[in-house]
Design a protein around this motif. Sequence first.
Motif, PDB file in Angstrom:
ATOM      1  N   HIS A  63       0.832  -1.207   0.000  1.00  0.00           N
ATOM      2  CA  HIS A  63       0.000   0.000   0.000  1.00  0.00           C
ATOM      3  C   HIS A  63       0.867   1.257   0.000  1.00  0.00           C
ATOM      4  O   HIS A  63       0.603   2.201  -0.738  1.00  0.00           O
ATOM      5  N   ASP A  64       1.922   1.249   0.824  1.00  0.00           N
ATOM      6  CA  ASP A  64       2.844   2.396   0.861  1.00  0.00           C
ATOM      7  C   ASP A  64       3.516   2.599  -0.488  1.00  0.00           C
ATOM      8  O   ASP A  64       3.685   3.721  -0.942  1.00  0.00           O
ATOM      9  N   ASP A  65       3.920   1.491  -1.126  1.00  0.00           N
ATOM     10  CA  ASP A  65       4.559   1.577  -2.440  1.00  0.00           C
ATOM     11  C   ASP A  65       3.617   2.204  -3.466  1.00  0.00           C
ATOM     12  O   ASP A  65       4.028   3.038  -4.258  1.00  0.00           O
ATOM     13  N   SER A  66       2.352   1.807  -3.436  1.00  0.00           N
ATOM     14  CA  SER A  66       1.408   2.334  -4.420  1.00  0.00           C
ATOM     15  C   SER A  66       1.117   3.813  -4.147  1.00  0.00           C
ATOM     16  O   SER A  66       0.963   4.591  -5.086  1.00  0.00           O
ATOM     17  N   GLU A  67       1.065   4.205  -2.870  1.00  0.00           N
ATOM     18  CA  GLU A  67       0.858   5.621  -2.544  1.00  0.00           C
ATOM     19  C   GLU A  67       2.051   6.453  -3.006  1.00  0.00           C
ATOM     20  O   GLU A  67       1.885   7.537  -3.554  1.00  0.00           O
ATOM     21  N   GLU A  68       3.263   5.939  -2.779  1.00  0.00           N
ATOM     22  CA  GLU A  68       4.472   6.651  -3.191  1.00  0.00           C
ATOM     23  C   GLU A  68       4.520   6.778  -4.711  1.00  0.00           C
ATOM     24  O   GLU A  68       4.848   7.823  -5.243  1.00  0.00           O
ATOM     25  N   SER A  69       4.168   5.714  -5.401  1.00  0.00           N
ATOM     26  CA  SER A  69       4.157   5.727  -6.859  1.00  0.00           C
ATOM     27  C   SER A  69       3.117   6.725  -7.372  1.00  0.00           C
ATOM     28  O   SER A  69       3.383   7.474  -8.307  1.00  0.00           O
ATOM     29  N   PHE A  70       1.936   6.740  -6.744  1.00  0.00           N
ATOM     30  CA  PHE A  70       0.890   7.688  -7.137  1.00  0.00           C
ATOM     31  C   PHE A  70       1.371   9.120  -6.937  1.00  0.00           C
ATOM     32  O   PHE A  70       1.188   9.977  -7.803  1.00  0.00           O
ATOM     33  N   ALA A  71       2.021   9.377  -5.791  1.00  0.00           N
ATOM     34  CA  ALA A  71       2.509  10.729  -5.509  1.00  0.00           C
ATOM     35  C   ALA A  71       3.554  11.140  -6.542  1.00  0.00           C
ATOM     36  O   ALA A  71       3.519  12.257  -7.062  1.00  0.00           O
ATOM     37  N   GLU A  72       4.477  10.237  -6.858  1.00  0.00           N
ATOM     38  CA  GLU A  72       5.507  10.564  -7.844  1.00  0.00           C
ATOM     39  C   GLU A  72       4.889  10.794  -9.220  1.00  0.00           C
ATOM     40  O   GLU A  72       5.232  11.749  -9.906  1.00  0.00           O
ATOM     41  N   ASP A  73       3.938   9.938  -9.616  1.00  0.00           N
ATOM     42  CA  ASP A  73       3.269  10.116 -10.908  1.00  0.00           C
ATOM     43  C   ASP A  73       2.540  11.454 -10.961  1.00  0.00           C
ATOM     44  O   ASP A  73       2.542  12.126 -11.995  1.00  0.00           O
ATOM     45  N   THR A  74       1.918  11.843  -9.851  1.00  0.00           N
ATOM     46  CA  THR A  74       1.196  13.114  -9.786  1.00  0.00           C
ATOM     47  C   THR A  74       2.159  14.287  -9.927  1.00  0.00           C
ATOM     48  O   THR A  74       1.876  15.251 -10.649  1.00  0.00           O
ATOM     49  N   LEU A  75       3.320  14.215  -9.260  1.00  0.00           N
ATOM     50  CA  LEU A  75       4.323  15.274  -9.370  1.00  0.00           C
ATOM     51  C   LEU A  75       4.877  15.364 -10.790  1.00  0.00           C
ATOM     52  O   LEU A  75       5.036  16.465 -11.328  1.00  0.00           O
TER      53      LEU A  75
END
Length: 93
Positions: A4-16
């Motif tokens: 879950h943490d990995d997917s949140e981090e990936s989402f945040a990076e994709d958003t940036l």
Amino acid sequence: MSEHDDSEESFAEDTLVQAIENQIESESPAAARAVFNKLTLVGYEREDALHLMALVLAHEIEAMLAEDRPFNGEWYEQALRALPTLPDGTVAE
């Protein structure tokens, strides 16, 4: 780190990265396109250049939240123009 943490981090990076792509496309701030062009001219791959720029944006967002202040566009443009030197003073490879 959980999945879950990995997917949140990936989402945040994709958003940036998406935000950086929008800045380059709209040339707002004007430094965004200039810095992207500079990084690619000196040999950074497109994805790496976007990632470096996203790190600067993330740094400013973290500072805004920590200091409870508005976005500092002047600092952000200066930090973008300093790339590949990151805000912490390290030079990206």
